[in-house]
Design a protein around this motif. Structure first.
Motif, PDB file in Angstrom:
ATOM      1  N   GLU A 180      76.402  80.743  71.622  1.00  0.00           N
ATOM      2  CA  GLU A 180      75.434  80.486  70.537  1.00  0.00           C
ATOM      3  C   GLU A 180      74.010  80.455  71.088  1.00  0.00           C
TER       4      GLU A 180
ATOM      5  N   GLY B 265      81.659  78.496  73.501  1.00  0.00           N
ATOM      6  CA  GLY B 265      81.056  78.649  72.179  1.00  0.00           C
ATOM      7  C   GLY B 265      79.595  78.220  72.154  1.00  0.00           C
TER       8      GLY B 265
ATOM      9  N   GLN C 203      86.622  76.234  76.071  1.00  0.00           N
ATOM     10  CA  GLN C 203      86.395  76.910  74.798  1.00  0.00           C
ATOM     11  C   GLN C 203      85.147  76.368  74.115  1.00  0.00           C
TER      12      GLN C 203
END
Length: 110
Positions: free
Chosen positions: A70, A66, A62
């Motif tokens: 980004e 992320g 996770q």
């Protein structure tokens, strides 16, 4: 004579005073422990470690997902540029995108 040469000492001081850049993407909230100001006269609360994730592999996936998303957003989904931001080559970016189920639909997909 056990004193180090002055040029070595100045290089060490310079290296220690230089900080690595801190990325401005949000990290996981579980890394911080909220602290309330102590009430006057109260004993300090004992330190408690943050809760550990139940499944480390899923938790790390996770976080990696992320960060990768980004970087892709910042580069308008240019995988080569995102890889340069993260120190990865294009093959590594494509592998991670497949493993973390990140579609290559471009910047408008999000």
């Amino acid at each position: 004579d056990l004193d180090p040469p002055s040029e070595d000492l100045s290089a060490v001081r310079s290296a220690l005073s230089t900080r690595a850049p801190v990325p401005d993407f949000p990290g996981p909230g579980s890394w911080t422990v909220p602290v309330s100001p102590p009430s006057p006269g109260a004993a300090p609360a004992p330190w408690q470690a943050p809760a550990l994730p139940l499944d480390l592999s899923t938790y790390l996936d996770q976080i990696e997902r992320g960060i990768l998303l980004e970087a892709l957003r910042r580069t308008r989904f240019n995988r080569t540029a995102a890889g340069q931001l993260l120190g990865l080559n294009l093959r590594q970016i494509r592998y991670r995108m497949e493993r973390l189920n990140i579609r290559d639909d471009g910047p408008d997909a999000f």
